[in-house]
Design an enzyme around this catalytic site. Structure first.
Site, mmCIF file in Angstrom:
data_model
loop_
_atom_site.group_PDB
_atom_site.id
_atom_site.type_symbol
_atom_site.label_atom_id
_atom_site.label_comp_id
_atom_site.label_asym_id
_atom_site.label_seq_id
_atom_site.Cartn_x
_atom_site.Cartn_y
_atom_site.Cartn_z
ATOM 1 N N LYS A 224 0.845 -1.204 0.000
ATOM 2 C CA LYS A 224 0.000 0.000 0.000
ATOM 3 C C LYS A 224 0.878 1.251 0.000
ATOM 4 O O LYS A 224 2.095 1.162 0.192
ATOM 5 C CB LYS A 224 -0.930 0.004 1.215
ATOM 6 C CG LYS A 224 -1.562 -1.317 1.555
ATOM 7 C CD LYS A 224 -2.485 -1.867 0.481
ATOM 8 C CE LYS A 224 -3.174 -3.124 1.016
ATOM 9 N NZ LYS A 224 -3.861 -3.922 0.035
ATOM 10 N N ASN A 225 0.261 2.401 -0.167
ATOM 11 C CA ASN A 225 1.070 3.619 -0.322
ATOM 12 C C ASN A 225 1.555 4.215 1.004
ATOM 13 O O ASN A 225 2.257 5.218 1.008
ATOM 14 C CB ASN A 225 0.321 4.664 -1.155
ATOM 15 C CG ASN A 225 -0.994 5.068 -0.530
ATOM 16 O OD1 ASN A 225 -1.532 4.359 0.325
ATOM 17 N ND2 ASN A 225 -1.510 6.204 -0.940
#
Ligand SMILES: *Cc1c(COP(=O)(O)O)cnc(C)c1O
Length: 383
Positions: free
Chosen positions: A182-183
């Site tokens: 994920k970011n």
């Protein structure tokens, strides 16, 4: 061969490592003041009334769905084109999953497709902010409130996403994930943000055995060690050594998402020249994209090549890819229990989706390299 380009690579700086090491040396490595500070900082960043950190996004969804007190036969509506966790958790809690098809280009669900699926047993609608683009929340909020069901946003891809000028997390109930792909990452981790204080209190209790307070409360507030189970919960807390990673990286979230956006724009520009390669479309309403993933669909009719052959050819060139996602209703267990489900757009995409490398420390030249390899693969000049 040039250096490998993985599908994703967490942005971890020396200063992040220093903060984790500080926790390791501090004598308190499980959930404590660093997790509490991460909750406050994350809530501040997304404009949430409150936040609870957990050991994964799946744990966050589990805690939120547990608060709905689902009864056998109750239903939740979500898309099949997503990670398996929401459907698994709902199933484990005894609910039936009603799968809704997605838009063929954006992979977001359409509010008007949700409406006919509502029944007296519906307890929640769970849209996914796919790849970092927000679902169309205003009509979903209206439908949810008119039918008196919960709206729970799967915000696993949406740290930094905005819908109609407001960050995802600034209202309603949202579940974020901090898995390494994920970011924003904590190694593994998740966060429930909500404007409902009762729900947050239930999630907070659920993630630590259902006790009225946790070990850190006991330590800091000199409460008695005899905490009592208010309602049986699970063990879903986020340790400080993980929270330190998220807290250290949070100030870079916007810069990193901006870097992702520039890379995604380059991909869009380069891939538009290549026949049979279709990037996802973007929603037409006002939004800020977090670009957690960059996905394309491969038209096998044009290339006579399967997706796995395509992915193998990229792998031979040192380029990592992934499939986000294999539709939930097509997994073995769900095929058996949801045999009559038919979702044309989900299935069409499920056979053709392929995610390409995207992470903030990638360069434009790296994107060009991926695009060059894809154009050679498509032209049949790479074998
Ligand atoms: C990653 C992901 C989750 C689950 O998050 P974990 O932290 O891995 O449990 C849920 N939904 C979607 C769409 C995801 O991509």
């Amino acid at each position: 061969m040039s250096t490998p380009l993985p599908l994703g690579r967490p942005d971890i700086r020396q200063s992040d490592i220093d903060q984790v090491v500080e926790v390791l040396r501090s004598g308190w490595i499980t959930t404590g003041q660093v997790a509490a500070e991460f909750e406050r900082s994350f809530a501040d960043r997304v404009g949430a009334a409150g936040a609870v950190a957990l050991c994964s996004g799946t744990a966050g969804m589990h805690a939120v769905l547990a608060s709905l007190d689902l009864q056998p036969g109750d239903e939740i509506i979500t898309q099949s084109l997503t990670w398996v966790s929401t459907a698994n958790v709902a199933t484990r809690l005894g609910a039936r999953v009603i799968f809704v098809d997605v838009d063929r280009e954006t992979l977001l669900l359409h509010p008007q497709d949700v409406e006919p699926l509502l029944s007296p047993r519906t307890k929640a609608i769970i849209p996914v902010h796919f790849a970092g683009a927000p679902a169309d929340l205003n009509p979903l909020r209206e439908i949810a409130s008119r039918h008196n069901v919960s709206l729970i946003e799967d915000a696993a891809h949406a740290a930094g996403t905005a819908y109609a000028e407001k960050p995802i997390g600034a209202g309603g109930t949202c579940v974020f994930s901090f898995h390494p792909l994920k970011n924003l990452t904590t190694g593994e981790g998740g966060m429930v943000c909500s404007d409902d204080p009762d729900l947050l209190a239930q999630v907070r209790r659920f993630k630590f055995h259902g006790l009225g307070h946790d070990a850190y409360d006991r330590e800091t507030q000199r409460r008695t060690a005899m905490a009592e189970v208010i309602e049986p919960g699970l063990k879903f807390n986020l340790p400080d050594m993980n929270a330190a990673l998220g807290l250290a990286a949070l100030p870079r979230l916007d810069d990193n998402n901006h870097a992702r956006e520039l890379l995604a724009e380059r991909y869009l520009e380069r891939l538009s020249e290549i026949p049979g390669i279709y990037p996802l479309g973007r929603p037409d309403y006002s939004h800020q994209h977090a670009w957690s993933l960059f996905a394309i669909r491969i038209d096998d009719d044009i290339h006579g090549m399967t997706r796995s052959a395509f992915m193998d050819l990229l792998k031979n060139e040192g380029i990592g890819t992934g499939v986000h996602f294999y539709p939930v209703h097509m997994h073995q267990w769900y095929r058996r229990h949801y045999a009559d489900v038919s979702l044309p757009n989900t299935e069409w995409n499920g056979e053709r989706l392929c995610s390409l490398p995207l992470y903030p420390t990638m360069s434009i030249a790296d994107v060009d390299r991926v695009a060059d390899v894809i154009s050679h693969v498509v032209a049949g000049t790479v074998a």
